[in-house]
Motif scaffolding. Sequence first.
Motif, PDB file in Angstrom:
ATOM      1  N   GLY A 167      -2.645  -2.455  -9.677  1.00  0.00           N
ATOM      2  CA  GLY A 167      -2.892  -3.659  -8.909  1.00  0.00           C
ATOM      3  C   GLY A 167      -4.353  -4.027  -8.824  1.00  0.00           C
ATOM      4  O   GLY A 167      -4.687  -5.172  -8.531  1.00  0.00           O
ATOM      5  N   ARG A 182      -2.138  -8.294 -11.577  1.00  0.00           N
ATOM      6  CA  ARG A 182      -1.751  -7.006 -12.126  1.00  0.00           C
ATOM      7  C   ARG A 182      -2.657  -6.734 -13.314  1.00  0.00           C
ATOM      8  O   ARG A 182      -2.923  -7.629 -14.113  1.00  0.00           O
ATOM      9  CB  ARG A 182      -0.297  -7.010 -12.596  1.00  0.00           C
ATOM     10  CG  ARG A 182       0.708  -6.931 -11.476  1.00  0.00           C
ATOM     11  CD  ARG A 182       0.793  -5.532 -10.925  1.00  0.00           C
ATOM     12  NE  ARG A 182       1.703  -5.450  -9.803  1.00  0.00           N
ATOM     13  CZ  ARG A 182       1.349  -5.563  -8.529  1.00  0.00           C
ATOM     14  NH1 ARG A 182       0.101  -5.773  -8.223  1.00  0.00           N
ATOM     15  NH2 ARG A 182       2.230  -5.464  -7.574  1.00  0.00           N
ATOM     16  N   LYS A 210       0.617 -11.513 -10.693  1.00  0.00           N
ATOM     17  CA  LYS A 210       1.690 -10.558 -10.394  1.00  0.00           C
ATOM     18  C   LYS A 210       3.051 -11.146 -10.734  1.00  0.00           C
ATOM     19  O   LYS A 210       3.964 -10.421 -11.092  1.00  0.00           O
ATOM     20  CB  LYS A 210       1.614 -10.222  -8.901  1.00  0.00           C
ATOM     21  CG  LYS A 210       2.641  -9.225  -8.461  1.00  0.00           C
ATOM     22  CD  LYS A 210       2.458  -8.912  -7.004  1.00  0.00           C
ATOM     23  CE  LYS A 210       3.782  -8.482  -6.405  1.00  0.00           C
ATOM     24  NZ  LYS A 210       3.795  -8.497  -4.976  1.00  0.00           N
TER      25      LYS A 210
END
Lengths: 119, 164
Positions: free
Chosen positions: B105, B7, B71
Amino acid sequence: AAAFERRVLRCAAEHHYLRVRLELPDGGARPNAAQFKQLVVTALRELHGEVGAALPVDVLTYEEKTLSAILRVISSGLVKLWSALTLLGFYQNRRCAFRVLQTSPFLLALSGNSRELVL
Amino acid sequence: MVRFKNRYVLCEVVSEEPRCRRCIEDRTLGLAVRDAIARVHGDYGLACCSISFTVKYLNAYTGTVLLRCRKDSYRLLCSALPFVRYLESRAQRYPCFLNTLHVGGTVRTCQKFLIQYNRTQLLRLLQNCTNEEERQCIQKSLLSCSLTEEQSQSGDEEEEDGTE
């Protein structure tokens, strides 16, 4: 046709209870109840930071003679508390260790211990 | 398929002191963010977020920072960003705070967002101009920025939008 509703509750209890014992191998001064709670919060702060230290943990009973206590923690914080207690190594620069004797979502279950049952 | 997902957190450094711009570097910022994570989430949080943590992009003029993390631990990172109170470099401490603009992302989505954001910010700057000189200055610099003018700066797409 009767309408029915199915409810599944996973881990419905909101608190978890732990019976722990603090082992201090050297015979020094024993912590009192407030110092014991301070130790638990310090352990949480070291491993999980300020967020961990803010976890609502209660010391329900504490016996200074045997250094054993019953802790209550919110169910979502059980993993954080248990891991913090496991990794705590020092109390006032003295070696120490936490042993978790029993754990249960029900306080009543901590009254009987099948490990120490004498038949 | 199975891959490591990252991320990218886009933030901007806001400070009242103009000298703070000089000490915005990737190392100082990285250290400040890690220190904040260590304080808020402890050893476990620090180790979790440090797995794939880098400062991917940094712009000292606009104070734009792009951080990368795994993430699984981006929530730990985002919750610790408000606790960055000052930047420290060369024994100087400047109070500042980090504003989170976007979490994406990939670097490409963050870049697209940044271009859009910079466009709106430039328009807002133009509106907030107090005197005519500043207005002329900004308008001139807006009209003069173009992708083909200087070949060496063609990589700065994030700042100036090419065909304005």
